[in-house]
Design a protein around this motif. Structure first.
Motif, PDB file in Angstrom:
ATOM      1  N   SER A  26      26.757  -3.995   3.931  1.00 39.32           N
ATOM      2  CA  SER A  26      28.150  -4.379   4.174  1.00 39.32           C
ATOM      3  C   SER A  26      28.687  -5.334   3.119  1.00 39.32           C
ATOM      4  O   SER A  26      29.733  -5.948   3.314  1.00 39.32           O
ATOM      5  CB  SER A  26      28.252  -5.056   5.543  1.00 39.32           C
ATOM      6  N   ARG A  27      27.966  -5.460   1.979  1.00 41.10           N
ATOM      7  CA  ARG A  27      28.444  -6.391   0.960  1.00 41.10           C
ATOM      8  C   ARG A  27      28.269  -5.813  -0.433  1.00 41.10           C
ATOM      9  O   ARG A  27      27.588  -4.815  -0.636  1.00 41.10           O
ATOM     10  CB  ARG A  27      27.692  -7.722   1.059  1.00 41.10           C
ATOM     11  N   GLU A  28      28.947  -6.481  -1.397  1.00 36.74           N
ATOM     12  CA  GLU A  28      28.862  -6.078  -2.787  1.00 36.74           C
ATOM     13  C   GLU A  28      28.252  -7.213  -3.605  1.00 36.74           C
ATOM     14  O   GLU A  28      28.516  -8.390  -3.348  1.00 36.74           O
ATOM     15  CB  GLU A  28      30.253  -5.737  -3.321  1.00 36.74           C
ATOM     16  N   ILE A  29      27.450  -6.833  -4.585  1.00 36.97           N
ATOM     17  CA  ILE A  29      26.778  -7.796  -5.451  1.00 36.97           C
ATOM     18  C   ILE A  29      27.103  -7.444  -6.890  1.00 36.97           C
ATOM     19  O   ILE A  29      26.974  -6.287  -7.294  1.00 36.97           O
ATOM     20  CB  ILE A  29      25.247  -7.764  -5.249  1.00 36.97           C
ATOM     21  N   THR A  30      27.544  -8.412  -7.667  1.00 37.15           N
ATOM     22  CA  THR A  30      27.801  -8.208  -9.088  1.00 37.15           C
ATOM     23  C   THR A  30      26.727  -8.920  -9.892  1.00 37.15           C
ATOM     24  O   THR A  30      26.485 -10.115  -9.701  1.00 37.15           O
ATOM     25  CB  THR A  30      29.190  -8.722  -9.487  1.00 37.15           C
ATOM     26  N   THR A  31      26.086  -8.181 -10.778  1.00 38.80           N
ATOM     27  CA  THR A  31      25.011  -8.739 -11.586  1.00 38.80           C
ATOM     28  C   THR A  31      25.073  -8.135 -12.981  1.00 38.80           C
ATOM     29  O   THR A  31      25.884  -7.249 -13.257  1.00 38.80           O
ATOM     30  CB  THR A  31      23.640  -8.473 -10.935  1.00 38.80           C
ATOM     31  N   ILE A  32      24.213  -8.597 -13.890  1.00 40.72           N
ATOM     32  CA  ILE A  32      24.228  -8.074 -15.251  1.00 40.72           C
ATOM     33  C   ILE A  32      23.447  -6.762 -15.318  1.00 40.72           C
ATOM     34  O   ILE A  32      22.561  -6.507 -14.501  1.00 40.72           O
ATOM     35  CB  ILE A  32      23.655  -9.093 -16.251  1.00 40.72           C
ATOM     36  N   GLU A  33      23.763  -5.928 -16.292  1.00 46.46           N
ATOM     37  CA  GLU A  33      23.166  -4.597 -16.369  1.00 46.46           C
ATOM     38  C   GLU A  33      21.657  -4.642 -16.616  1.00 46.46           C
ATOM     39  O   GLU A  33      20.938  -3.715 -16.236  1.00 46.46           O
ATOM     40  CB  GLU A  33      23.842  -3.754 -17.444  1.00 46.46           C
ATOM     41  N   ASP A  34      21.167  -5.716 -17.248  1.00 45.25           N
ATOM     42  CA  ASP A  34      19.723  -5.830 -17.494  1.00 45.25           C
ATOM     43  C   ASP A  34      18.932  -5.892 -16.199  1.00 45.25           C
ATOM     44  O   ASP A  34      17.734  -5.578 -16.184  1.00 45.25           O
ATOM     45  CB  ASP A  34      19.424  -7.072 -18.336  1.00 45.25           C
ATOM     46  N   TYR A  35      19.566  -6.310 -15.111  1.00 48.08           N
ATOM     47  CA  TYR A  35      18.888  -6.441 -13.821  1.00 48.08           C
ATOM     48  C   TYR A  35      18.974  -5.160 -12.975  1.00 48.08           C
ATOM     49  O   TYR A  35      18.509  -5.158 -11.833  1.00 48.08           O
ATOM     50  CB  TYR A  35      19.497  -7.590 -13.015  1.00 48.08           C
ATOM     51  N   ILE A  36      19.553  -4.121 -13.517  1.00 53.36           N
ATOM     52  CA  ILE A  36      19.744  -2.883 -12.748  1.00 53.36           C
ATOM     53  C   ILE A  36      18.668  -1.864 -13.113  1.00 53.36           C
ATOM     54  O   ILE A  36      18.451  -1.555 -14.285  1.00 53.36           O
ATOM     55  CB  ILE A  36      21.141  -2.280 -13.013  1.00 53.36           C
ATOM     56  N   PHE A  37      18.003  -1.331 -12.094  1.00 51.96           N
ATOM     57  CA  PHE A  37      16.919  -0.361 -12.287  1.00 51.96           C
ATOM     58  C   PHE A  37      17.215   0.833 -11.389  1.00 51.96           C
ATOM     59  O   PHE A  37      17.216   0.719 -10.168  1.00 51.96           O
ATOM     60  CB  PHE A  37      15.585  -1.006 -11.901  1.00 51.96           C
ATOM     61  N   VAL A  38      17.499   1.988 -11.978  1.00 58.81           N
ATOM     62  CA  VAL A  38      17.835   3.189 -11.199  1.00 58.81           C
ATOM     63  C   VAL A  38      16.584   3.704 -10.494  1.00 58.81           C
ATOM     64  O   VAL A  38      15.563   3.962 -11.128  1.00 58.81           O
ATOM     65  CB  VAL A  38      18.421   4.287 -12.098  1.00 58.81           C
ATOM     66  N   VAL A  39      16.664   3.859  -9.163  1.00 61.66           N
ATOM     67  CA  VAL A  39      15.502   4.320  -8.380  1.00 61.66           C
ATOM     68  C   VAL A  39      15.810   5.578  -7.566  1.00 61.66           C
ATOM     69  O   VAL A  39      14.962   6.060  -6.812  1.00 61.66           O
ATOM     70  CB  VAL A  39      14.995   3.206  -7.445  1.00 61.66           C
ATOM     71  N   GLU A  65       0.838  -1.190   0.000  1.00 58.22           N
ATOM     72  CA  GLU A  65       0.000   0.000   0.000  1.00 58.22           C
ATOM     73  C   GLU A  65       0.881   1.251   0.000  1.00 58.22           C
ATOM     74  O   GLU A  65       1.843   1.348   0.765  1.00 58.22           O
ATOM     75  CB  GLU A  65      -0.924   0.006   1.212  1.00 58.22           C
ATOM     76  N   VAL A  66       0.554   2.212  -0.866  1.00 62.30           N
ATOM     77  CA  VAL A  66       1.357   3.428  -1.008  1.00 62.30           C
ATOM     78  C   VAL A  66       0.443   4.646  -1.063  1.00 62.30           C
ATOM     79  O   VAL A  66      -0.758   4.546  -1.312  1.00 62.30           O
ATOM     80  CB  VAL A  66       2.228   3.380  -2.278  1.00 62.30           C
ATOM     81  N   GLU A  67       1.049   5.795  -0.824  1.00 60.21           N
ATOM     82  CA  GLU A  67       0.325   7.064  -0.881  1.00 60.21           C
ATOM     83  C   GLU A  67       0.555   7.793  -2.203  1.00 60.21           C
ATOM     84  O   GLU A  67      -0.303   8.548  -2.661  1.00 60.21           O
ATOM     85  CB  GLU A  67       0.760   7.958   0.284  1.00 60.21           C
ATOM     86  N   ASP A  68       1.725   7.593  -2.802  1.00 58.54           N
ATOM     87  CA  ASP A  68       2.059   8.320  -4.036  1.00 58.54           C
ATOM     88  C   ASP A  68       1.611   7.536  -5.272  1.00 58.54           C
ATOM     89  O   ASP A  68       2.406   7.167  -6.134  1.00 58.54           O
ATOM     90  CB  ASP A  68       3.555   8.610  -4.096  1.00 58.54           C
ATOM     91  N   ALA A  69       0.304   7.316  -5.361  1.00 62.14           N
ATOM     92  CA  ALA A  69      -0.248   6.508  -6.450  1.00 62.14           C
ATOM     93  C   ALA A  69      -0.353   7.265  -7.762  1.00 62.14           C
ATOM     94  O   ALA A  69      -0.763   6.692  -8.774  1.00 62.14           O
ATOM     95  CB  ALA A  69      -1.627   5.985  -6.045  1.00 62.14           C
ATOM     96  N   ASP A  70       0.025   8.526  -7.769  1.00 62.31           N
ATOM     97  CA  ASP A  70      -0.091   9.340  -8.982  1.00 62.31           C
ATOM     98  C   ASP A  70       1.190   9.334  -9.801  1.00 62.31           C
ATOM     99  O   ASP A  70       1.331  10.103 -10.754  1.00 62.31           O
ATOM    100  CB  ASP A  70      -0.459  10.779  -8.629  1.00 62.31           C
ATOM    101  N   ARG A  71       2.150   8.466  -9.448  1.00 58.30           N
ATOM    102  CA  ARG A  71       3.409   8.431 -10.185  1.00 58.30           C
ATOM    103  C   ARG A  71       3.967   7.016 -10.247  1.00 58.30           C
ATOM    104  O   ARG A  71       3.687   6.176  -9.399  1.00 58.30           O
ATOM    105  CB  ARG A  71       4.427   9.379  -9.558  1.00 58.30           C
ATOM    106  N   LYS A  72       4.758   6.779 -11.275  1.00 66.13           N
ATOM    107  CA  LYS A  72       5.360   5.465 -11.480  1.00 66.13           C
ATOM    108  C   LYS A  72       6.749   5.652 -12.075  1.00 66.13           C
ATOM    109  O   LYS A  72       6.988   6.577 -12.858  1.00 66.13           O
ATOM    110  CB  LYS A  72       4.487   4.619 -12.416  1.00 66.13           C
ATOM    111  N   ILE A  73       7.663   4.776 -11.701  1.00 65.03           N
ATOM    112  CA  ILE A  73       9.027   4.856 -12.199  1.00 65.03           C
ATOM    113  C   ILE A  73       9.212   3.852 -13.336  1.00 65.03           C
ATOM    114  O   ILE A  73       8.686   2.738 -13.286  1.00 65.03           O
ATOM    115  CB  ILE A  73      10.039   4.608 -11.056  1.00 65.03           C
ATOM    116  N   TYR A  74       9.917   4.286 -14.378  1.00 66.91           N
ATOM    117  CA  TYR A  74      10.132   3.470 -15.569  1.00 66.91           C
ATOM    118  C   TYR A  74      11.615   3.432 -15.915  1.00 66.91           C
ATOM    119  O   TYR A  74      12.322   4.430 -15.761  1.00 66.91           O
ATOM    120  CB  TYR A  74       9.401   4.044 -16.782  1.00 66.91           C
ATOM    121  N   LYS A  75      12.057   2.308 -16.446  1.00 66.15           N
ATOM    122  CA  LYS A  75      13.407   2.196 -16.982  1.00 66.15           C
ATOM    123  C   LYS A  75      13.342   2.343 -18.497  1.00 66.15           C
ATOM    124  O   LYS A  75      12.471   1.774 -19.155  1.00 66.15           O
ATOM    125  CB  LYS A  75      14.011   0.832 -16.630  1.00 66.15           C
TER     126      LYS A  75
END
Length: 232
Positions: free
Chosen positions: A205-218, A106-116
């Motif tokens: 406290s850790r680092e994760i390496t993954t492919i760029e397709d899995y990255i979503f700027v938020v 449940e959220v309050e800011d229902a008037d906006r959505k983030i897209y990649k």
């Protein structure tokens, strides 16, 4: 034509041995990992006890997805979609749980959505079309790059914010065993050949390496939390 529960996408948080069949999504936004609207209404939001009741609610136009009434009970609902129920004055955003499965928060800011931004195309007259991760296309300027994120006002699709893909920004991992985790880009490595580029994300406290397709700027470099409520 049909979908068995046992072979349903792993992003669906459903019991898999109670029944044999599950509603199959219609063609539409998102990929094959999306959730049928009926399953969301009945199993997650608890607005109906049976599939028949859920279909009646949906066909009456009482469920909005990204600000628009959706009357197809098979309509695919996916990551970061905003589902609103005006009758009870509540809105929910689809996010990940701790195991990388879709759940509504449940959220309050229902008037906006983030897209990649997943691609760009040049239209007649020099206009630029941005291709977004859920299949949405909008016309904008050439100031935006693939892998960037934008925040849109819904349902008008007006651009409210631009988040660049660069080192130091806040990102969410959207695939693999670390789906749903949030951190900052520490390193971006371009890999030669057909292999995908790699991104190292620093979170806690850790680092994760993954492919760029899995990255979503938020969020940008200064953000301490995502620019919209993602339930994390």
């Amino acid at each position: 034509m049909h979908q068995k529960r046992l072979s349903a996408p792993k992003t669906l948080k459903i019991p898999r041995k109670t029944d044999k069949w599950l509603v199959k999504i219609s063609p539409g936004p998102h990929d094959g990992r999306a959730m049928p609207l009926l399953v969301l209404v009945r199993d997650f939001l608890g607005l109906a006890d049976t599939a028949r009741e859920a279909r009646r609610i949906i066909s009456a136009g009482k469920i909005l997805v990204d600000g628009k009434p959706r009357k197809d009970y098979k309509f695919p609902v996916g990551l970061f979609d905003v589902v609103s129920v005006p009758d009870i004055e509540k809105s929910y955003r689809i996010v990940f749980d701790e195991r990388g499965r879709y759940i509504p928060k449940e959220v309050e800011d229902a008037d906006r959505k983030i897209y990649k931004i997943t691609g760009k195309a040049l239209l007649k007259g020099g206009k630029v079309q941005l291709n977004l991760f859920d299949g949405t296309n909008i016309v904008a300027s050439n100031d935006y790059s693939t892998k960037d994120s934008i925040v849109l006002q819904i349902p008008e699709k007006k651009i409210l914010n631009h988040l660049k893909f660069e080192e130091g920004v806040l990102v969410m991992i959207t695939g693999g065993t670390h789906a749903g985790e949030v951190g900052r880009i520490k390193d971006y490595k371009i890999v030669r050949g057909s292999s995908p580029n790699l991104v190292t994300v620093e979170g806690g406290s850790r680092e994760i390496t993954t492919i760029e397709d899995y990255i979503f700027v938020v969020g940008d470099k200064e953000a301490k939390e995502p620019v919209i409520d993602l339930g994390v």
